[in-house]
Design a protein around this motif. Structure first.
Motif, short mmCIF file in Angstrom:
data_model
loop_
_atom_site.label_atom_id
_atom_site.label_comp_id
_atom_site.label_asym_id
_atom_site.label_seq_id
_atom_site.Cartn_x
_atom_site.Cartn_y
_atom_site.Cartn_z
N GLY A 89 0.76 -1.20 0.02
CA GLY A 89 -0.18 0.03 -0.08
C GLY A 89 0.84 1.20 -0.01
N ILE A 90 0.19 2.34 -0.45
CA ILE A 90 0.95 3.58 -0.43
C ILE A 90 1.12 4.27 0.62
N GLU A 91 1.90 5.20 0.79
CA GLU A 91 2.00 6.14 1.97
C GLU A 91 1.11 7.40 1.76
N GLN A 92 0.09 7.01 2.30
CA GLN A 92 -1.10 8.27 1.94
C GLN A 92 -0.91 9.60 2.47
N GLU A 93 -0.50 9.77 3.59
CA GLU A 93 -0.28 11.14 4.01
C GLU A 93 0.95 11.75 3.11
N LEU A 94 2.03 11.10 2.71
CA LEU A 94 2.89 11.51 1.78
C LEU A 94 2.17 12.12 0.47
N ALA A 95 1.49 11.17 -0.01
CA ALA A 95 0.79 11.31 -1.41
C ALA A 95 -0.11 12.63 -1.56
N ALA A 96 -0.66 12.77 -0.25
CA ALA A 96 -1.65 13.90 -0.02
C ALA A 96 -0.76 15.13 0.17
N LEU A 97 0.19 15.15 0.63
CA LEU A 97 1.19 16.22 0.80
C LEU A 97 1.61 16.47 -0.54
N LEU A 98 2.17 15.92 -1.30
CA LEU A 98 2.64 16.16 -2.69
C LEU A 98 1.84 16.45 -3.55
N GLY A 99 0.63 15.86 -3.65
CA GLY A 99 -0.61 16.21 -4.42
C GLY A 99 -1.05 17.77 -3.93
N SER A 100 -1.07 18.22 -2.73
CA SER A 100 -1.57 19.40 -2.50
C SER A 100 -0.79 20.59 -2.87
N TRP A 101 0.53 20.14 -3.28
CA TRP A 101 1.29 21.43 -3.64
C TRP A 101 1.30 21.52 -5.00
N GLY A 102 1.64 20.34 -6.01
CA GLY A 102 1.20 20.39 -7.42
C GLY A 102 1.74 21.31 -8.38
N LYS A 103 2.66 22.02 -8.01
CA LYS A 103 3.00 23.25 -8.73
C LYS A 103 4.08 22.81 -9.91
N GLY A 113 -3.55 12.38 -4.50
CA GLY A 113 -2.71 13.39 -5.25
C GLY A 113 -3.22 14.39 -6.01
N GLN A 114 -4.61 14.42 -6.10
CA GLN A 114 -5.43 15.27 -6.98
C GLN A 114 -5.28 15.00 -8.26
N ASP A 115 -4.88 13.82 -8.73
CA ASP A 115 -4.58 13.64 -10.19
C ASP A 115 -3.38 14.29 -10.71
N ARG A 116 -2.54 15.09 -9.77
CA ARG A 116 -1.20 15.57 -10.22
C ARG A 116 0.18 15.07 -10.03
#
Length: 260
Positions: free
Chosen positions: A192-206, A228-231
């Motif tokens: 399984g993925i590291e969910q908290e990390l994926a959310a952090l990376l996706g929220s930045w998305g620049k 990751g908000q599809d980012r």
């Protein structure tokens, strides 16, 4: 989301390993898969499929007896798919140009830009000047220590003082065109993925970020798309049928392209 394939090379062979098990001493690693094919075979496969932006990672240190065999495998893969693959593992100011000339689209750097556990901005400036921002990818692979995602270097064996935050991504974005982030605690474990990390990376998305670590089902892939908000782009290793796993790489490509 894009599928970003990988070619991990250790002791002169294409492998999938448990990331946290890698040790320079004795060139040891816990292996999930050792391919009978060479790196050029996989590069040719990705080229035929039209998949760009994958990465070749050299998993031996420069002082290893296997380093030259690993390096030759990497160079052969670059020749098989010029301009289509990134390369990382022991990249520094003195050898980055060699890999770019050999056909790498970008070089991936981690350990060289850290000094005494901190980002060395002088080295970053040097690399940016040497290869250009558009040809530099920073590997910010990390593991959770004391509740924070701390960046790890030297083939994931040394923890730095740098914590992966949106503020750090913002600052480092001036030096590179893309980030590669392995979630080292789950890398190679297919749990399984590291969910908290994926959310952090996706929220930045620049700017583009490739996430790697723990994807072992199609549900994981959909979860990563959502968090990751599809980012985020994604790398899948041991779970992929190319490396002895159960996930069809063709189906992975389809899911990455789907919306929703």
């Amino acid at each position: 989301m894009e599928f970003r394939p990988c070619i991990d090379i250790h002791n002169g062979k294409v492998k999938q390993i448990v990331g946290g098990s890698l040790r320079d001493q004795g060139d040891q690693a816990m292996e999930n898969f050792v391919s009978e094919q060479d790196a050029a075979f996989y590069a040719g496969l990705y080229r035929k499929a039209g998949i760009r932006g994958g990465h070749i990672i050299l998993l031996n240190g420069a002082d290893s007896e296997y380093y030259e065999a690993t390096r030759q495998q990497a160079l052969a893969a670059l020749r098989a798919y010029p301009g289509g693959l990134q390369v990382g593992g022991g990249i520094h100011g003195g050898n980055a140009g060699e890999y770019l000339e050999a056909g790498a689209s970008q070089v991936i750097v981690t350990s060289y830009v850290f000094h005494d556990g901190r980002v060395d901005y002088e080295r970053l400036e040097e690399l940016k000047s040497l290869v250009g921002r558009e040809r530099l990818v920073l590997d910010l692979s990390c593991r959770k220590l004391e509740g924070q995602y701390r960046i790890v270097t030297d083939r994931w064996q040394k923890a730095t003082q740098e914590v992966l935050t949106e503020q750090l991504l913002e600052r480092l974005a001036d030096y590179c065109c893309e980030f590669l982030v392995h979630a080292v605690d789950v890398e190679g474990k297919s749990g399984g993925i590291e969910q908290e990390l994926a959310a952090l990376l996706g929220s930045w998305g620049k700017q583009p970020i490739t996430y790697a670590g723990g994807v072992h089902s199609y549900e994981d892939l959909w979860l990563l798309k959502r968090l990751g908000q599809d980012r985020l782009h994604v790398t899948i290793g041991s779970a992929l049928d190319l490396f002895g796993g159960e996930l069809s790489w063709e189906r992975v490509l389809e899911i990455c392209k789907e919306k929703g």
